[in-house]
Design an enzyme around this catalytic site. Structure first.
Site, PDB file in Angstrom:
ATOM      1  NE  ARG A 105      -3.376 -55.244  21.034  1.00 45.45           N
ATOM      2  CZ  ARG A 105      -2.485 -54.480  20.417  1.00 45.45           C
ATOM      3  NH1 ARG A 105      -2.623 -54.180  19.146  1.00 45.45           N
ATOM      4  NH2 ARG A 105      -1.457 -53.996  21.073  1.00 45.45           N
ATOM      5  CD  GLU A 144       3.572 -56.350  18.981  1.00 44.41           C
ATOM      6  OE1 GLU A 144       2.763 -56.201  19.912  1.00 44.41           O
ATOM      7  OE2 GLU A 144       4.440 -55.510  18.695  1.00 44.41           O
ATOM      8  CB  CYS A 152      -3.782 -69.819  28.260  1.00 43.49           C
ATOM      9  SG  CYS A 152      -5.485 -70.179  28.707  1.00 43.49           S
ATOM     10  CB  CYS A 154      -8.091 -72.309  30.343  1.00 39.31           C
ATOM     11  SG  CYS A 154      -7.577 -73.019  28.769  1.00 39.31           S
ATOM     12  CD  GLU A 300       3.433 -53.082  15.168  1.00 41.25           C
ATOM     13  OE1 GLU A 300       3.463 -52.492  16.266  1.00 41.25           O
ATOM     14  OE2 GLU A 300       2.695 -54.049  14.938  1.00 41.25           O
ATOM     15  CD1 TRP A 308       1.580 -48.431  23.498  1.00 34.65           C
ATOM     16  CD2 TRP A 308       3.254 -48.660  24.965  1.00 34.65           C
ATOM     17  NE1 TRP A 308       2.736 -48.655  22.778  1.00 34.65           N
ATOM     18  CE2 TRP A 308       3.780 -48.803  23.649  1.00 34.65           C
ATOM     19  CE3 TRP A 308       4.136 -48.758  26.046  1.00 34.65           C
ATOM     20  CZ2 TRP A 308       5.125 -49.036  23.395  1.00 34.65           C
ATOM     21  CZ3 TRP A 308       5.486 -49.004  25.783  1.00 34.65           C
ATOM     22  CH2 TRP A 308       5.962 -49.138  24.474  1.00 34.65           C
TER      23      TRP A 308
END
Ligand code: GAL
Length: 646
Positions: A105, A144, A152, A154, A300, A308
Site C-alpha cells: 500500500r 496516514e 520520494c 524519483c 485508530e 507489526w
C-alpha cells in the site's frame, strides 16, 4: 454531540452476507461511526475511469439503517494495480534509487501530478455521489500521509524539488549561499544541477537535507490540499480530517493542523511496555495542543495486539479502556479502532479488531461492548465543546529543529523525542499540566516554558523566548539550543544568538561525555549526565557544576533572573530536581500525582486513571460519573478509571 465510537470498516473484504451481521453487531457494540473505504480504490474504480459504487451504496444504506454514521474515506491511500501498471512513474523511488513495487500500500510518489490527478478524480466522484448521503458525517482524507513513503527521490520529485527551491530562493546564488555550497565543491550554476539528497558517498549537504524535509512535508500536505479542495467545493458543510500519527517526524503537524476541520490521531503504544501510558499521555497532549482547543478524535487504536512488532503483546483486560480515557480526558470526543472486524486474509490478518476471529464469546468483544455502552451513557454528560483549563507549562516543539538535530554529523546523537518525553515526564510528575507549543507561539500565559535542544532556531523564535523571560516568564533552555539558524548556519561567537543576553552566558566549547557520564553538584544534582560543555557566564549565577569530565568545575546549570540554562543532558532525577527547584522559587505548590496514576482536569471533571498493578484509592470529593458513586474512597484496580465531577 455524541462521543464517536467505532472503527475502520472494510466490508469489501467480506461476502455480502456478513454485512447485515456487521450492522447488527455494531448496534450491539454501541458503534455510531464507521470509517469506510480507506483501502477501497481498486474496488471503487476497478478500471481506469470506470466507477463501481453499487457495493458502497449498499454498505452506506445498511450503516444508515443501523444508525451508524460514516467517516467516509477518500480511498486514495493505495492506488489500484491498473494505475501503476499504466503509469509506473507514479511508483515512489527510495534514496538508493529503488523503485518500490505494487502489492502492498501507499505506493505513490507524493509529488506525482498523475497520482494527484487520478486521486482527485476519484475524490470528485465520491463527493458528488455521497455528498448528500444521510449517513455521511465526515471525510477521512487519504490515510496516514507519509506513514510508509514519506519522501520520494524519483525524477518527478527531483523536478518538483527544483521548482520548490526556485520559489524559495529566487536565484541559484540564493540557494548556494543558504546551502553553503562553497564546501566540498558543491557550487551550483543552475537549479537543473540540483537533486534530492539521494544516496551519496558520504555526508550530504545539511541544508539540502533540511530543505528536502521541508519539501517532503509540504508535498504530502499538497496531496492533502488537493483532495480537501475538491471536498470543500463539493461538500462545504462536511468536516474533514486526516489521521495523524502522534510524534511523526516526517510531517510538520503545526502546518498540517491548521488545514483540518478537526484533528485525529492513530495511536499504538506497546501494551508490553510498562511506561507506554506516559508516551500515550504525551501524544494525547500533543493532539490537544495541535487541535487548538477543539475536540479531536482518536481515529485508530488496537483493541488488543497489533501484528507489526517482533512481539505483539495483547492488551490486558481494561488496558484499552484506560488508554482510551487518556484521550477523552484530553478532549478527544471519538474513540475509534483499526479495525471493526478482524481480517482473515491480507497483511493484517493477525491484527486485533473489535470483532475478533473467534467471535462474540471473547474477552475483546465483551470489552468493546461494555465500553461502547459506557461511552453512550457519557455522551450527553461530558461537555461537547472544549474550554481548556489553564495550563501551567509549555514544551517548545519544532519539526524543523527535529529534522536538523537528528541529521548525521552532529556534535552528538540526540533523540529529539527522547528529550521531549523526558521533560514531559519531569513536568507532569511535578503536577504541571503541559501543552506543546511552536517556538513562535504566544507564551505569555505559561508559568514555565522549556525549550529542549532547540538546535535550529530562527532569530524570531529566539527573540520570542527571550521576550517571554524578559517579561518575567520562567524559561528553561537546554544544551544544543540556538546553535544554527534556519539555513543551518552556525551562530558563531558562543551560539544562542539573542538568548546569550537573556541567559547571561555564552558557550565556549562542546565537550560531549561520550561513554563517560559525569555528575552534577550544587543547587540541583543529577546522577548521570551524558553531555557537557564549557559555559562562560556573563552575568549568570552558577547553580550547579559538573563534578567530573572535561568541563569539571564549570557551570552545568545557571540562572539569570528567571532564565535558566542547562548545559547537561540531565538524568531523570536531575530534571525532577530542577523542576522542583523552579517550582519552589515560583512558590507554586501543586498536587503531585501518585506514581503511575494520572489525574487530568478537564473543565468540570477530573479523570483519575490508575496504570499501576496495585490498586489506588481516589482522594477527591465529588461523584464518579462512571459508577455514580461518591468518588472519595473508590478503589481503582490496575487500569481502573474514575471521572470525578465536583
Ligand atoms: C495504521 C493504518 C491502518 C492499519 C493500522 C495497523 O497505521 O492506518 O490502516 O494498518 O496501522 O496498526
Amino acid at each position: 454531540m455524541p462521543i464517536w465510537y467505532g472503527g475502520d470498516y472494510n466490508p469489501e473484504q467480506w461476502p455480502r452476507a456478513v454485512w447485515d451481521e456487521d450492522a447488527s453487531l455494531m448496534r450491539t457494540a454501541g458503534v455510531n461511526l464507521a470509517t469506510v473505504g480507506v483501502f477501497s480504490w481498486s474496488r471503487l474504480e476497478p478500471r481506469d475511469g470506470e466507477f463501481d459504487f453499487e457495493w458502497l451504496d449498499v454498505v452506506l444504506e445498511k450503516l444508515h439503517a443501523a444508525g451508524v454514521r460514516a467517516d467516509l474515506a477518500t480511498a486514495t491511500a493505495s492506488p489500484p494495480p491498473w494505475l501503476t501498471l499504466k503509469h509506473p512513474e507514479i511508483l515512489p523511488v527510495t534514496a538508493s534509487g529503488v523503485r518500490l513495487s505494487t502489492g502492498s500500500r501507499q505506493q505513490y510518489c507524493p509529488s506525482s501530478p498523475l497520482y494527484r490527478r487520478y486521486a482527485t478524480r476519484l475524490v470528485t466522484a465520491l463527493a458528488e455521489r455521497y455528498g448528500s448521503h444521510p449517513a455521511l458525517q465526515m471525510w477521512h482524507v487519504n490515510n496516514e500521509y507519509g506513514c510508509h513513503v514519506s519522501r520520494c527521490y524519483c525524477d518527478v520529485s527531483a523536478e518538483a524539488f527544483r521548482g520548490w527551491l526556485r520559489d524559495k530562493y529566487g536565484t541559484v546564488e540564493g540557494l548556494n549561499h543558504a546551502w553553503g555550497t562553497a564546501f566540498w565543491s558543491q557550487h551550483y550554476s543552475s537549479f537543473d544541477e540540483v537533486f534530492p539528497p539521494r544516496d551519496a558517498p558520504t555526508f550530504k549537504n545539511p541544508a539540502q537535507l533540511l530543505d528536502f524535509d521541508r519539501f517532503g512535508s509540504h508535498e504530502l500536505l499538497e496531496c492533502f490540499r488537493a483532495e480537501a479542495a475538491v471536498l470543500r467545493q463539493v461538500t462545504p458543510d462536511i468536516p474533514l480530517t486526516t489521521n495523524f500519527m502522534g510524534f511523526f517526524k516526517p510531517a510538520n503537524y503545526w502546518e498540517w493542523a491548521k488545514e483540518l476541520d478537526f484533528v485525529s490521531d492513530d495511536s499504538y503504544p506497546d501494551p508490553a511496555d510498562e511506561t507506554a501510558y506516559l508516551h500515550s499521555a504525551m501524544t494525547r497532549d500533543l493532539m490537544r495542543s495541535l487541535a487548538g482547543d477543539k475536540p479531536w478524535v482518536l481515529m485508530e487504536q488496537a483493541t488488543s495486539a497489533v501484528n507489526w512488532r517482533p512481539q505483539n503483546a495483547a492488551k490486558r483486560p481494561g488496558q484499552m479502556r484506560a488508554w482510551s480515557y487518556q484521550a477523552i480526558a484530553r478532549e478527544a470526543r471519538g474513540i475509534m479502532y483499526f479495525q471493526w472486524r478482524q481480517s482473515i486474509a491480507g497483511a493484517e490478518q493477525f491484527h486485533s479488531g473489535m470483532l475478533p476471529h473467534s467471535g462474540t464469546d471473547t474477552r475483546v468483544w465483551r470489552e468493546v461492548v461494555e465500553f461502547g455502552a459506557e461511552l453512550t451513557a457519557l455522551s450527553g454528560v461530558l461537555p461537547s465543546t472544549v474550554a481548556a483549563p489553564p495550563v501551567e507549562a509549555a514544551i517548545v516543539l519544532d519539526w524543523e529543529s527535529w529534522w536538523a538535530l537528528e541529521q548525521p554529523a552532529r556534535p552528538t546523537r540526540i533523540s529529539y523525542q527522547g528529550q521531549l518525553s523526558a521533560w514531559y515526564r519531569a513536568f507532569t510528575q511535578a503536577g504541571l499540566r503541559v501543552r506543546f507549543v511552536h517556538p513562535g507561539a504566544d507564551l505569555s500565559g505559561f508559568r514555565v516554558v522549556v525549550a529542549p535542544t532547540l538546535f535550529l532556531a530562527t532569530e524570531a523564535s529566539l527573540d520570542n523566548l527571550a521576550g517571554y523571560a524578559r517579561d518575567g516568564g520562567t524559561l528553561i533552555v537546554t544544551f544544543q539550543t540556538g546553535i544554527v539558524d534556519e539555513n543551518l548556519r552556525v551562530r558563531s561567537g558562543g551560539y544562542l544568538g539573542p538568548l546569550q543576553r537573556t541567559l547571561g552566558l555564552w558557550i565556549e566549547e562542546f565537550t560531549p561525555l561520550a561513554g563517560h557520564p559525569a555528575a552534577l553538584a550544587g543547587t540541583v544534582t543529577s546522577s548521570s549526565v551524558t553531555w557537557s560543555e564549557v559555559v562562560r557566564p556573563a552575568g549568570a549565577t552558577v547553580e550547579s557544576e559538573f563534578t567530573d569530565g572535561p568541563a569539571a568545575g564549570g557551570p552545568a546549570i545557571t540562572s539569570n533572573g528567571t532564565a535558566w540554562y542547562v548545559a547537561a543532558d540531565l538524568a531523570a532525577d536531575g530534571k525532577a530536581a530542577l523542576v522542583e527547584t523552579i517550582l519552589g522559587r515560583l512558590g507554586l505548590d501543586l498536587p503531585r500525582p501518585a506514581p503511575g496514576v494520572e489525574r487530568i482536569t478537564s473543565q468540570a471533571d477530573t479523570y483519575v486513571i490508575n496504570h499501576n498493578p496495585l490498586p489506588y484509592v481516589v482522594e477527591l470529593d465529588g461523584t464518579d460519573l462512571l459508577t455514580g458513586k461518591p468518588a472519595r474512597g473508590l478503589e481503582l484496580p490496575q487500569y481502573g478509571v474514575a471521572i470525578v465531577r465536583a
